[in-house]
Design an enzyme around this catalytic site. Sequence first.
Site, mmCIF file in Angstrom:
data_model
loop_
_atom_site.group_PDB
_atom_site.id
_atom_site.type_symbol
_atom_site.label_atom_id
_atom_site.label_comp_id
_atom_site.label_asym_id
_atom_site.label_seq_id
_atom_site.Cartn_x
_atom_site.Cartn_y
_atom_site.Cartn_z
ATOM 1 N N ARG A 1 -4.390 14.872 -97.933
ATOM 2 C CA ARG A 1 -3.311 15.822 -98.450
ATOM 3 C C ARG A 1 -4.623 16.966 -99.113
ATOM 4 O O ARG A 1 -4.880 17.057 -99.402
ATOM 5 C CB ARG A 1 -2.236 15.619 -98.965
ATOM 6 C CG ARG A 1 -1.566 17.433 -99.058
ATOM 7 C CD ARG A 1 0.053 17.046 -99.474
ATOM 8 N NE ARG A 1 0.228 16.247 -100.890
ATOM 9 C CZ ARG A 1 1.437 16.256 -101.817
ATOM 10 N NH1 ARG A 1 2.489 16.329 -100.695
ATOM 11 N NH2 ARG A 1 1.504 15.412 -102.588
ATOM 12 N N LYS B 1 6.740 21.198 -111.068
ATOM 13 C CA LYS B 1 6.106 21.996 -109.826
ATOM 14 C C LYS B 1 7.587 22.879 -109.828
ATOM 15 O O LYS B 1 8.531 22.748 -109.802
ATOM 16 C CB LYS B 1 5.522 21.290 -109.030
ATOM 17 C CG LYS B 1 6.126 20.565 -108.496
ATOM 18 C CD LYS B 1 4.858 19.758 -107.573
ATOM 19 C CE LYS B 1 5.790 18.627 -106.485
ATOM 20 N NZ LYS B 1 5.343 17.372 -106.362
ATOM 21 N N MET C 1 24.320 35.185 -94.594
ATOM 22 C CA MET C 1 23.183 35.320 -95.500
ATOM 23 C C MET C 1 23.856 35.207 -97.113
ATOM 24 O O MET C 1 23.717 34.226 -97.903
ATOM 25 C CB MET C 1 21.926 36.518 -95.577
ATOM 26 C CG MET C 1 21.575 36.915 -96.966
ATOM 27 S SD MET C 1 20.347 38.331 -96.739
ATOM 28 C CE MET C 1 20.206 38.741 -94.891
ATOM 29 N N TYR D 1 29.058 34.174 -87.177
ATOM 30 C CA TYR D 1 28.322 34.807 -86.008
ATOM 31 C C TYR D 1 28.301 34.201 -84.885
ATOM 32 O O TYR D 1 28.346 32.959 -84.768
ATOM 33 C CB TYR D 1 27.032 34.755 -86.811
ATOM 34 C CG TYR D 1 26.217 36.570 -87.573
ATOM 35 C CD1 TYR D 1 26.122 38.089 -87.282
ATOM 36 C CD2 TYR D 1 26.503 35.802 -89.073
ATOM 37 C CE1 TYR D 1 25.865 38.516 -88.304
ATOM 38 C CE2 TYR D 1 26.406 36.573 -89.933
ATOM 39 C CZ TYR D 1 25.929 38.393 -89.561
ATOM 40 O OH TYR D 1 25.426 39.245 -91.127
#
Length: 377
Positions: A150, A51, A320, A272
């Site tokens: 789940r 998956k 980023m 930042y």
Amino acid sequence: MDGDLLVSHAHTAAIMRGATGYLKIDLTALGRNYRKLLSMLAPVRAGAVVKADAYGLGAERVAKTLYGQGCRHFFVAQFVEAVRLRPALAQDAQIFVLNGLQPGSEIACAEMGVVPVLNSLAQWRQWSAAAGALKRCLPAVLQFDTGMSRLGFPPEERAELAAALRDGGNVEILFIMSHLASADEGDGKQNGEQLAEMAGIAEEFPGLDISFANSGGVFLGGAYHGVLARPGIALYGGAPNAGEKNPMEPVVSLNVAVVQTRTVPSGTKVSYGGAYVAQREMRLATIAAGYADGLPRSLGDRGAVFYRGVRLPIVGRVSMDSITIDISVLPENTLTLGSLVEVLGPHQTLEDIARDADTISYEILTGLGDRYHRQYR
Ligand SMILES: *Cc1c(COP(=O)(O)O)cnc(C)c1O
């Protein structure tokens, strides 16, 4: 055709020349991990959970490699993943959709030969109706909830399901399954509780094979093995047991290029928010990967990268597309534009970086971005 191939080689070469991140995926190590699990399970078989694009490593490459090692059971989470993977695998490979059967996908699922994992009576009825409409028997797997709340048939649906199975419903049950919540904790009390619950289910649904163990479950011993294990993370080199020495071989390594270096005086703000302030003169390097490439923002001021075994701490916030690291411990000019540092490799494992980022290896692997140049071995 030849022209296309040339263009694609030129394209690859161009990407390689300008690449600033190299993700190496060792398919031979993947194969050895699969065989290691098989040897622990024998004579029980092992499928593979592929998956989320095989935990980010490329479902098609991974599945083909494991098919070559004898794997015939492939588990994805969503139908769309099965649709993508189906043409890549031979007909004797089965693809199972763990998340279940979505309304409206029944006929496509049947026609593609994809096997749904049925998680509720509603899904059972849909699949049985599709079989009726197509006038043939359709295969399915039944998943039972044994303690995760789940996915899977809840206890209160079992009696009605058993009755429906006695009527047939044109559905052939290949096996029944459940999923462990705490398999990575060898001494976890929940494992035993779920095993007992599954034993009860096996009595209610006699004569059906059982699939139970994920990676961690393989290491819990034979009682957990059923007839078909479903490992994921261990195949990809992640540790199946929390806090223990990892018995698996690493499959992934990641090296990222330096795109700028500088020396800054004491008092200089870095990244930042000016959140990091140099307390002394420092030499810094900026490397070309950030949170958009799957290196979590939580690594800011916490994680590190390595150069020839030397730890280079991350300073300031993760951007980023870049991260700034402290290279003061290295002799001057050791790292220059284009030098590669190790993000994942012999000195920093998936578990190391996951710990520093306050997450798990699964999230690191599945997050690895698509801007890296991928090299398969
Ligand atoms: C993801 C998943 C697995 C594989 O788990 P790992 O811990 O990666 O081995 C097995 N079974 C189910 C139902 C899953 O969702």
